[in-house]
Motif scaffolding. Sequence first.
Motif, mmCIF file in Angstrom:
data_model
loop_
_atom_site.group_PDB
_atom_site.id
_atom_site.type_symbol
_atom_site.label_atom_id
_atom_site.label_comp_id
_atom_site.label_asym_id
_atom_site.label_seq_id
_atom_site.Cartn_x
_atom_site.Cartn_y
_atom_site.Cartn_z
ATOM 1 N N TYR A 151 -8.329 -13.907 1.982
ATOM 2 C CA TYR A 151 -7.362 -12.826 1.763
ATOM 3 C C TYR A 151 -8.038 -11.456 1.915
ATOM 4 O O TYR A 151 -9.219 -11.295 1.592
ATOM 5 C CB TYR A 151 -6.792 -12.960 0.346
ATOM 6 C CG TYR A 151 -5.904 -11.821 -0.118
ATOM 7 C CD1 TYR A 151 -4.649 -11.613 0.447
ATOM 8 C CD2 TYR A 151 -6.321 -10.941 -1.129
ATOM 9 C CE1 TYR A 151 -3.835 -10.566 0.016
ATOM 10 C CE2 TYR A 151 -5.507 -9.898 -1.569
ATOM 11 C CZ TYR A 151 -4.261 -9.722 -0.987
ATOM 12 O OH TYR A 151 -3.458 -8.691 -1.403
ATOM 13 N N PHE A 466 -4.820 -10.473 -6.118
ATOM 14 C CA PHE A 466 -3.848 -11.412 -5.556
ATOM 15 C C PHE A 466 -2.934 -12.026 -6.613
ATOM 16 O O PHE A 466 -1.714 -12.019 -6.480
ATOM 17 C CB PHE A 466 -4.619 -12.503 -4.807
ATOM 18 C CG PHE A 466 -3.773 -13.401 -3.948
ATOM 19 C CD1 PHE A 466 -3.370 -12.992 -2.687
ATOM 20 C CD2 PHE A 466 -3.404 -14.668 -4.386
ATOM 21 C CE1 PHE A 466 -2.600 -13.823 -1.879
ATOM 22 C CE2 PHE A 466 -2.640 -15.508 -3.590
ATOM 23 C CZ PHE A 466 -2.232 -15.089 -2.332
ATOM 24 N N ALA A 469 -0.328 -9.633 -7.752
ATOM 25 C CA ALA A 469 0.561 -9.025 -6.757
ATOM 26 C C ALA A 469 1.601 -9.996 -6.219
ATOM 27 O O ALA A 469 2.646 -9.583 -5.735
ATOM 28 C CB ALA A 469 -0.273 -8.476 -5.597
ATOM 29 N N LEU A 510 -19.555 -1.325 -2.829
ATOM 30 C CA LEU A 510 -19.490 0.134 -2.752
ATOM 31 C C LEU A 510 -18.050 0.560 -2.579
ATOM 32 O O LEU A 510 -17.253 -0.144 -1.984
ATOM 33 C CB LEU A 510 -20.265 0.627 -1.522
ATOM 34 C CG LEU A 510 -21.775 0.467 -1.492
ATOM 35 C CD1 LEU A 510 -22.280 0.906 -0.114
ATOM 36 C CD2 LEU A 510 -22.420 1.309 -2.586
ATOM 37 N N PHE A 655 -1.467 2.586 -8.733
ATOM 38 C CA PHE A 655 -1.598 2.205 -7.331
ATOM 39 C C PHE A 655 -1.518 0.694 -7.312
ATOM 40 O O PHE A 655 -2.458 -0.003 -7.677
ATOM 41 C CB PHE A 655 -2.898 2.691 -6.695
ATOM 42 C CG PHE A 655 -2.898 2.475 -5.202
ATOM 43 C CD1 PHE A 655 -2.424 3.465 -4.347
ATOM 44 C CD2 PHE A 655 -3.272 1.256 -4.671
ATOM 45 C CE1 PHE A 655 -2.359 3.242 -2.973
ATOM 46 C CE2 PHE A 655 -3.201 1.030 -3.304
ATOM 47 C CZ PHE A 655 -2.748 2.020 -2.454
ATOM 48 N N THR A 657 -1.392 -2.753 -8.423
ATOM 49 C CA THR A 657 -1.647 -3.360 -9.740
ATOM 50 C C THR A 657 -2.606 -2.516 -10.577
ATOM 51 O O THR A 657 -2.885 -2.869 -11.717
ATOM 52 C CB THR A 657 -2.221 -4.776 -9.579
ATOM 53 O OG1 THR A 657 -3.534 -4.679 -9.027
ATOM 54 C CG2 THR A 657 -1.354 -5.632 -8.674
HETATM 55 N N1 LIG Z 1 7.122 -7.329 -7.473
HETATM 56 C C1 LIG Z 1 6.439 -6.716 -6.508
HETATM 57 N N2 LIG Z 1 5.303 -7.255 -6.055
HETATM 58 C C2 LIG Z 1 4.602 -6.641 -5.086
HETATM 59 C C3 LIG Z 1 5.059 -5.413 -4.530
HETATM 60 C C4 LIG Z 1 6.279 -4.857 -5.033
HETATM 61 O O1 LIG Z 1 6.747 -3.771 -4.589
HETATM 62 N N3 LIG Z 1 6.921 -5.532 -6.021
HETATM 63 N N4 LIG Z 1 4.331 -4.799 -3.542
HETATM 64 C C5 LIG Z 1 3.477 -5.644 -2.716
HETATM 65 C C6 LIG Z 1 2.595 -4.814 -1.881
HETATM 66 S S1 LIG Z 1 3.388 -3.654 -0.878
HETATM 67 C C7 LIG Z 1 1.256 -4.944 -1.854
HETATM 68 S S2 LIG Z 1 0.357 -4.074 -0.681
HETATM 69 C C8 LIG Z 1 0.548 -5.888 -2.765
HETATM 70 C C9 LIG Z 1 -0.790 -5.302 -3.263
HETATM 71 O O2 LIG Z 1 -1.651 -6.305 -3.563
HETATM 72 P P1 LIG Z 1 -3.260 -6.117 -3.571
HETATM 73 O O3 LIG Z 1 -3.687 -5.315 -2.423
HETATM 74 O O4 LIG Z 1 -3.857 -7.474 -3.701
HETATM 75 O O5 LIG Z 1 -3.489 -5.367 -4.931
HETATM 76 P P2 LIG Z 1 -4.097 -3.969 -5.397
HETATM 77 O O6 LIG Z 1 -3.456 -3.700 -6.690
HETATM 78 O O7 LIG Z 1 -3.934 -2.944 -4.358
HETATM 79 O O8 LIG Z 1 -5.657 -4.293 -5.635
HETATM 80 C C10 LIG Z 1 -6.367 -3.583 -6.596
HETATM 81 C C11 LIG Z 1 -7.788 -4.057 -6.770
HETATM 82 O O9 LIG Z 1 -8.523 -3.876 -5.575
HETATM 83 C C12 LIG Z 1 -9.906 -3.725 -5.889
HETATM 84 N N5 LIG Z 1 -10.456 -2.666 -5.056
HETATM 85 C C13 LIG Z 1 -10.138 -1.358 -5.074
HETATM 86 N N6 LIG Z 1 -10.852 -0.686 -4.135
HETATM 87 C C14 LIG Z 1 -11.609 -1.608 -3.504
HETATM 88 C C15 LIG Z 1 -12.519 -1.551 -2.424
HETATM 89 O O10 LIG Z 1 -12.815 -0.511 -1.845
HETATM 90 N N7 LIG Z 1 -13.075 -2.748 -2.047
HETATM 91 C C16 LIG Z 1 -12.786 -3.917 -2.655
HETATM 92 N N8 LIG Z 1 -13.362 -5.042 -2.221
HETATM 93 N N9 LIG Z 1 -11.940 -3.980 -3.687
HETATM 94 C C17 LIG Z 1 -11.350 -2.857 -4.087
HETATM 95 C C18 LIG Z 1 -10.030 -3.352 -7.336
HETATM 96 O O11 LIG Z 1 -10.783 -4.355 -7.977
HETATM 97 C C19 LIG Z 1 -8.580 -3.294 -7.820
HETATM 98 O O12 LIG Z 1 -8.447 -3.909 -9.085
HETATM 99 O O13 LIG Z 1 1.409 -6.187 -3.889
HETATM 100 C C20 LIG Z 1 2.678 -6.692 -3.501
HETATM 101 N N10 LIG Z 1 3.417 -7.184 -4.671
#
Ligand SMILES: Nc1nc2c(c(=O)[nH]1)N[C@H]1C(S)=C(S)[C@@H](COP(=O)(O)OP(=O)(O)OC[C@H]3O[C@@H](n4cnc5c(=O)[nH]c(N)nc54)[C@H](O)[C@@H]3O)O[C@H]1N2
Length: 786
Positions: A151, A466, A469, A510, A655, A657
Motif C-alpha cells: 500500500y 490504512f 482510513a 525522514l 488531515f 486520519t
Molecule cells: N469515511 C471516510 N473514509 C475515508 C475518506 C472519507 O472522506 N470518508 N477519505 C479517503 C481518502 S480521500 C483518503 S486519501 C484516505 C487516506 O488514507 P491514508 O493516506 O492511509 O491516511 P492518512 O491519514 O493520510 O495517513 C496519515 C499517516 O501517514 C504517516 N505519514 C505522514 N507523513 C508521512 C511521510 O512523509 N512518509 C510516510 N511514510 N508516512 C507519513 C503518518 O504516520 C500519519 O499518521 O482515507 C479515505 N477514507
Amino acid sequence: MSDRDQTVHYDSPAGGWGSLRGIARIFGEEWNTPAVMETLARQNKPGGFMCVSCSWGKPADHHAFEFCENGAKATLWDLTTRRCTPEFFAEHSVTELRGWSDFELEQTGRLTHPLRYDRATDRYLPCGWEEAFAEIGRELRAIDPKAAVFYASGRASLETSYLYALFARLYGTNNLPDSSNMCHETTSVALKKVIGASVGTVVFDDFSKCDAMFFFGQNTGSNSPRFLHPLQEAAKRGVKIVTFNPVREKGLEFFINPQSPVEMLTGKATQISAQYYQVRPGGDIAVLMGMCKHVFARDDEARKRDRRVLDVDFLKQHTAGLEEFESKVRSTTWESIEAESGLSRADIEAAAQVYVEAERVIGIYGMGLTQHVHGFENITMFVNLLLLRGNIGREGTGISPVRGHSNVQGQRTVGISEKPELVPLDRLATQFGFEPPREEGMNTVAACQGILADEVRAFFGLGGNFVRAIPERDRMEEAWTRMRLTVQVATKLNRSHLVNGEVAFLLPCLSRTEKDVQAGGAQVVTMEDTFSCIHGSIGHRVPASEHLLSEAAIVAGVAKATLPPNPRLSWDAWVGDYARIRAEIAETYSEEFHDFEARKFTPGGFYRGNSARERIWKTETGKATFTSPKMMSATGFDDAPGRYRLITMRSNDQFNTTIYGYSDRLRGIEGTRDVLLINPQEMRRAGLEPGQVVSLLSDAGDGVERAVHGLVVTPFSLPDNCLGGYYPEMNPLMPVTHHDEHSKTPAAKSVPVKIRPTAEFRPVAPLEPDGHDTRTADGPVGLDRA
Ligand SMILES: Nc1nc2c(c(=O)[nH]1)N[C@H]1C(S)=C(S)[C@@H](COP(=O)(O)OP(=O)(O)OC[C@H]3O[C@@H](n4cnc5c(=O)[nH]c(N)nc54)[C@H](O)[C@@H]3O)O[C@H]1N2
Ligand SMILES: Nc1nc2c(c(=O)[nH]1)N[C@H]1C(S)=C(S)[C@@H](COP(=O)(O)OP(=O)(O)OC[C@H]3O[C@@H](n4cnc5c(=O)[nH]c(N)nc54)[C@H](O)[C@@H]3O)O[C@H]1N2
Ligand SMILES: [Mo]
C-alpha cells in the motif's frame, strides 16, 4: 500571545497570512520562531520543499508566503519537538496504546528508531535497520507474492514510488493499492473512459481565463485553501461561481485574503459563490441532468432565431453518443429531478443559465462526487454537461478534479497501480530484464476483502493509516492480526501501527522538510501536483532523529534483502544519488519525463501533458464520449423510513486520519468530533433533541451489525433525510461492499444508517449568539474576529 499581538502580525511580512488563531491554538509559540518561519518561507517555492498537505498547484509567480493555514499546520506537525522514542514504548504496551485516540497517538511526536513488535512483552522494541531488512526479506520470500499487499498513501516522492512499484513487481505482484483507491479512483476510471485521460484537463492559467466555475462536492476552504486566492481573483473579475454542496462550506461562500492587510484590517470579505445550492447527498446526477435539460431547451429556442447554444461543430467533430444522451435527457422529467436533487426546477435552471451564458467554463469537484456507489455516473454526467458547449480542451475551460495527498497523482504516474494496463510493463521488462506479473492486482477494497478472508499474508504500508482510513474498521482490525507480516513506514505513530501481524515492524522515515543526505550528497525529490506539473523539493531541516532513513533507502533496503541479486538493479547507486532514479523514470516514461533532471526545478513545475486538453481522445470511440446514466440517485440504495444518507466529512482541523485538534472553526463545531449533524426539522421529526446522545447503526441490509456510539445530536444546516458525521470516526459504519461500481472507491458520502436514541444528554457546541439553532462558522475563512 495576546489578541493584539496577533492583529499586529497580520501586516508584517511573517504574519501576512490568516487563520493565525487556528495555528497558534495548536502550536502555541512554537510555530513563531525564526527557524520555523524560515522553513515556512521555503514552502512550495522553487528550491524549497513542496508542502506535505494537499496537491494544489504551485504557481510560478508565487506569493511571499505560498502556504495556507492547513499547509502550515501540516508542516508544523512534522517540525514538532516531541519525540516518540524507545523509552516511550518501554512505558506503554501496544494494548494500552490501542485505548488512545488518534489525536493522542500523533501527539507523541516523531518516531525516532526502527522498531520490532515483541509479542511476549506486548511492546515495540528498538532494532537495527539491517536486522529489520533481513527479517522482512526472509518473511516475504516465504510468502506467495500474490498474498502480499504493498500500500502507498500518496505522500512518497516520485523517486520512492517508482522504486516501490518496481520492487513489488520484481517480487511478483501487482497488489499496489494506494490511497487514491479511496479517493479519486472514480476520476481515473471515469475520465479515462469518456475523455481518454485519467486526470484533470485544467492548468493553473485557466482559472484566470474562465467566465464561470461550477463546484460540486469540494471543500476548498479546508482542503485546498491556496485555491482560495485564484477563486477570489476570479470572483473579483466577475466570474460566476456556482456551488452544489449539501453543506454550506464557508470557504465557498466568503473569503478574506489573509495576505492582504487591507482586507484583514477592514474585514471586507469577497463573496465567492454567486449561487449556492444545498443538494441532497447523492443528488448530483439529477442536478446535472436538469442542467443539461435546460441547455437543450435554450438551444431549441435559439434555433428559432438561427442561433445555437450547443457547440455544434465541436459536438460533430469530437464527440460520440450525443443522440442517445439527448433523448435520455429529454425523456427525464423535472419531477424526478426535483425529487432526487431536493432542489427546485427554478434553482437548477438559474444555475444552468450561468452555464449557458458563459463562454468558458471550468468544472471542479472532489469527494462529494467520487465517493458514491454511482460516483462514476456523477463524473461522466459532469463531463456530459461540459461537452455540450465545448468546455473541454480549450483555454479557460475544462474538468478539474482537486486531488488529495501531495503526490497521490504522481504515484500513479510512475507505476503504483494495481491495474497492469496503466503501467508500461513491457518497457520495465526490457529495462530491468525480468518478466513482470500481468494479472490485475488488489485495490484497496480487494485488499480489505482479502484480509477479511485470511488470503492476504503480508501488508507493507508506505505511509498512511490504512486501518483507520478504510471501511468496516472493526471487522478489519480483528482480521488484521491474523496476517503473518505487517510493516509500516511512518513519521508518526497511528492506529495502524497498533494492530499487528505475527511479525511486525514500524520503520521511521525522514519527512519532506528534512535534509536527505546520501552517499552522493543532499538529495532532491519530486512530486506531481493536481495540474500534472512536476516539482523538485529539497528539505533543509535537521532530521528529527539520527536513526531515520529516507523512504527511498527503506524501500531499497527491503528490496535488496528480498530479491535475488541482479546486476540491472542498482539499489545502492539509486539511493546514493536520486538523479539516477530519475534517469530510470525518464527511460520508462520517456514522453512525459524526458530531460527530467534538467527540468526538475522549472518554476511552476514542468507540465506532463494531457491528451484531452489537446482534444485528442484516447477512448474506445476515439472521441469524447457521452454516457447516459441508468439511475438518478448516486447513493445505490433506496430511501426507506428511518434510513438516512450519512456524509462522512473532514473538519478544518485534520488531515485525513491526522487530527490536529477539535476545532472545526469553519463550521462552528468546537471541542468535540463526536457529533451527529442533522437539520432542525429532521431532528424534530425523528423525535430527537439537541444534545441527546445517540448511536448510529448500519442500515445496509446485509445482516452485519455495525455501530458507532456516543454521538451528540447537533442541529446543523443540511438537506432533509441526510446526516453528517466525521471521518474517520464513522468508518465502522461503512460496509466494505459499499463502493463505486466501476472504481471500487468506498462510498463515504452516502452511507445508509439509522439512529438509535438514548436517554443521555450532553452539551452541544455553543449556539450562535442570536440563538439560531443552526450551526454556522464564526466568520469568513481567514478572518480573525478577535
Ligand atoms: N469515511 C471516510 N473514509 C475515508 C475518506 C472519507 O472522506 N470518508 N477519505 C479517503 C481518502 S480521500 C483518503 S486519501 C484516505 C487516506 O488514507 P491514508 O493516506 O492511509 O491516511 P492518512 O491519514 O493520510 O495517513 C496519515 C499517516 O501517514 C504517516 N505519514 C505522514 N507523513 C508521512 C511521510 O512523509 N512518509 C510516510 N511514510 N508516512 C507519513 C503518518 O504516520 C500519519 O499518521 O482515507 C479515505 N477514507
Ligand atoms: N486540511 C486538509 N486538507 C486536505 C485533506 C484533509 O483531510 N485536511 N485531505 C486531502 C485529501 S486526501 C483529499 S482526497 C482532499 C479531499 O477534499 P474534498 O474533495 O474537499 O473532500 P471532503 O472534505 O471529504 O468532501 C468534499 C465536500 O463534498 C461535500 N459533499 C458530500 N456529499 C456530497 C454530494 O453528494 N454531492 C455534493 N455535491 N457534495 C457532497 C461535503 O459537504 C464536502 O464539502 O483534500 C486533501 N486536503
Ligand atoms: Mo484522498
